[in-house]
Motif scaffolding. Structure first.
Motif, PDB file in Angstrom:
ATOM      1  N   UNK A   1       0.837  -1.174   0.000  1.00 53.51           N
ATOM      2  CA  UNK A   1       0.000   0.000   0.000  1.00 53.51           C
ATOM      3  C   UNK A   1       0.883   1.240   0.000  1.00 53.51           C
ATOM      4  N   UNK A   2       0.583   2.160  -0.873  1.00 53.92           N
ATOM      5  CA  UNK A   2       1.304   3.424  -0.850  1.00 53.92           C
ATOM      6  C   UNK A   2       0.491   4.464  -0.096  1.00 53.92           C
ATOM      7  N   UNK A   3       1.132   5.556   0.265  1.00 51.59           N
ATOM      8  CA  UNK A   3       0.471   6.556   1.094  1.00 51.59           C
ATOM      9  C   UNK A   3      -0.108   7.705   0.279  1.00 51.59           C
ATOM     10  N   UNK A   4      -0.343   7.501  -0.998  1.00 51.55           N
ATOM     11  CA  UNK A   4      -0.978   8.533  -1.810  1.00 51.55           C
ATOM     12  C   UNK A   4      -2.485   8.325  -1.801  1.00 51.55           C
ATOM     13  N   UNK A   5      -3.191   9.364  -2.182  1.00 49.14           N
ATOM     14  CA  UNK A   5      -4.654   9.313  -2.187  1.00 49.14           C
ATOM     15  C   UNK A   5      -5.143   8.457  -3.347  1.00 49.14           C
ATOM     16  N   UNK A   6      -6.046   7.536  -3.045  1.00 48.43           N
ATOM     17  CA  UNK A   6      -6.668   6.695  -4.050  1.00 48.43           C
ATOM     18  C   UNK A   6      -8.178   6.785  -3.856  1.00 48.43           C
ATOM     19  N   UNK A   7      -8.896   7.225  -4.888  1.00 46.76           N
ATOM     20  CA  UNK A   7     -10.326   7.467  -4.783  1.00 46.76           C
ATOM     21  C   UNK A   7     -11.104   6.189  -4.480  1.00 46.76           C
ATOM     22  N   UNK A   8     -10.721   5.082  -5.088  1.00 51.63           N
ATOM     23  CA  UNK A   8     -11.428   3.823  -4.851  1.00 51.63           C
ATOM     24  C   UNK A   8     -11.258   3.367  -3.405  1.00 51.63           C
ATOM     25  N   UNK A   9     -10.053   3.477  -2.884  1.00 47.55           N
ATOM     26  CA  UNK A   9      -9.787   3.079  -1.500  1.00 47.55           C
ATOM     27  C   UNK A   9     -10.515   3.998  -0.525  1.00 47.55           C
ATOM     28  N   UNK A  10     -10.575   5.305  -0.852  1.00 47.02           N
ATOM     29  CA  UNK A  10     -11.312   6.255  -0.015  1.00 47.02           C
ATOM     30  C   UNK A  10     -12.797   5.930  -0.019  1.00 47.02           C
ATOM     31  N   UNK A  11     -13.350   5.595  -1.185  1.00 49.98           N
ATOM     32  CA  UNK A  11     -14.764   5.269  -1.279  1.00 49.98           C
ATOM     33  C   UNK A  11     -15.074   4.002  -0.467  1.00 49.98           C
ATOM     34  N   UNK A  12     -14.170   3.024  -0.466  1.00 50.48           N
ATOM     35  CA  UNK A  12     -14.347   1.836   0.362  1.00 50.48           C
ATOM     36  C   UNK A  12     -14.319   2.186   1.852  1.00 50.48           C
ATOM     37  N   UNK A  13     -13.467   3.121   2.229  1.00 46.23           N
ATOM     38  CA  UNK A  13     -13.404   3.571   3.616  1.00 46.23           C
ATOM     39  C   UNK A  13     -14.689   4.285   4.018  1.00 46.23           C
ATOM     40  N   UNK A  14     -15.233   5.112   3.123  1.00 44.63           N
ATOM     41  CA  UNK A  14     -16.501   5.800   3.391  1.00 44.63           C
ATOM     42  C   UNK A  14     -17.628   4.772   3.542  1.00 44.63           C
ATOM     43  N   UNK A  15     -17.645   3.766   2.684  1.00 44.88           N
ATOM     44  CA  UNK A  15     -18.651   2.716   2.784  1.00 44.88           C
ATOM     45  C   UNK A  15     -18.535   1.914   4.064  1.00 44.88           C
ATOM     46  N   UNK A  16     -17.313   1.656   4.491  1.00 48.52           N
ATOM     47  CA  UNK A  16     -17.085   0.935   5.746  1.00 48.52           C
ATOM     48  C   UNK A  16     -17.598   1.739   6.925  1.00 48.52           C
ATOM     49  N   UNK A  17     -17.309   3.036   6.930  1.00 53.23           N
ATOM     50  CA  UNK A  17     -17.773   3.904   8.011  1.00 53.23           C
ATOM     51  C   UNK A  17     -19.296   3.949   8.043  1.00 53.23           C
ATOM     52  N   UNK A  18     -19.925   4.026   6.872  1.00 54.29           N
ATOM     53  CA  UNK A  18     -21.383   4.062   6.816  1.00 54.29           C
ATOM     54  C   UNK A  18     -21.980   2.745   7.320  1.00 54.29           C
ATOM     55  N   UNK A  19     -21.418   1.617   6.887  1.00 51.59           N
ATOM     56  CA  UNK A  19     -21.991   0.331   7.281  1.00 51.59           C
ATOM     57  C   UNK A  19     -21.838   0.074   8.778  1.00 51.59           C
ATOM     58  N   UNK A  20     -20.775   0.579   9.392  1.00 54.23           N
ATOM     59  CA  UNK A  20     -20.584   0.373  10.818  1.00 54.23           C
ATOM     60  C   UNK A  20     -21.488   1.276  11.657  1.00 54.23           C
ATOM     61  N   UNK A  21     -21.803   2.470  11.167  1.00 56.90           N
ATOM     62  CA  UNK A  21     -22.537   3.445  11.968  1.00 56.90           C
ATOM     63  C   UNK A  21     -23.836   3.901  11.326  1.00 56.90           C
ATOM     64  N   UNK A  22     -24.398   3.124  10.415  1.00 55.04           N
ATOM     65  CA  UNK A  22     -25.558   3.612   9.675  1.00 55.04           C
ATOM     66  C   UNK A  22     -26.767   3.827  10.576  1.00 55.04           C
ATOM     67  N   UNK A  23     -26.946   3.043  11.617  1.00 51.39           N
ATOM     68  CA  UNK A  23     -28.085   3.236  12.508  1.00 51.39           C
ATOM     69  C   UNK A  23     -27.984   4.586  13.224  1.00 51.39           C
ATOM     70  N   UNK A  24     -26.798   4.925  13.706  1.00 48.84           N
ATOM     71  CA  UNK A  24     -26.593   6.214  14.368  1.00 48.84           C
ATOM     72  C   UNK A  24     -26.821   7.369  13.400  1.00 48.84           C
ATOM     73  N   UNK A  25     -26.307   7.241  12.182  1.00 48.70           N
ATOM     74  CA  UNK A  25     -26.452   8.319  11.202  1.00 48.70           C
ATOM     75  C   UNK A  25     -27.908   8.495  10.770  1.00 48.70           C
ATOM     76  N   UNK A  26     -28.634   7.398  10.569  1.00 52.32           N
ATOM     77  CA  UNK A  26     -30.031   7.497  10.161  1.00 52.32           C
ATOM     78  C   UNK A  26     -30.890   8.108  11.266  1.00 52.32           C
ATOM     79  N   UNK A  27     -30.638   7.716  12.509  1.00 51.63           N
ATOM     80  CA  UNK A  27     -31.383   8.308  13.618  1.00 51.63           C
ATOM     81  C   UNK A  27     -31.088   9.799  13.764  1.00 51.63           C
TER      82      UNK A  27
END
Length: 108
Positions: A1-27
């Protein structure tokens, strides 16, 4: 893994954050309009100042942004509160910039 910005990897991170906390965010998405209705309803009942006055709108927006941003930031960084979860969060294969941009997206 390199330390440069990758849009696909960032989008996966955003999806992971949403899936872990979606109940809190929806409420919270449902709670924010309810709190706004209660706030402006209170301002109408108290009277004196029209609730759609520019100053009242500005103060409501900035105060709400501060409070909601603090709540979302605490949700975003709650994994860093316990040692086992912090180790998992810090070893996610994403650059620091991607983690920061994900936190900013969900906090602001």
């Amino acid at each position: 893994m390199n330390s440069t910005f990758d849009l696909k990897r960032w989008w996966l991170l955003v999806g992971r954050q949403w899936s872990e906390n979606q109940k809190k965010y929806l409420l919270s998405i449902l709670a924010i309009p309810g709190l706004l209705l209660a706030w402006f309803g209170f301002a109408i009942l108290v009277g004196g100042i029209h609730p759609l006055n520019n100053i009242i709108q500005y103060l409501s927006y900035m105060g709400g942004l501060y409070i909601v941003g603090s709540i979302y930031a605490s949700i975003q960084f709650s994994d860093l509160g316990s040692r086992p979860k912090a180790i998992i969060y810090l070893t996610i294969p994403a650059s620091h910039l991607e983690k920061l941009l994900c936190a900013i997206l969900y906090s602001v």
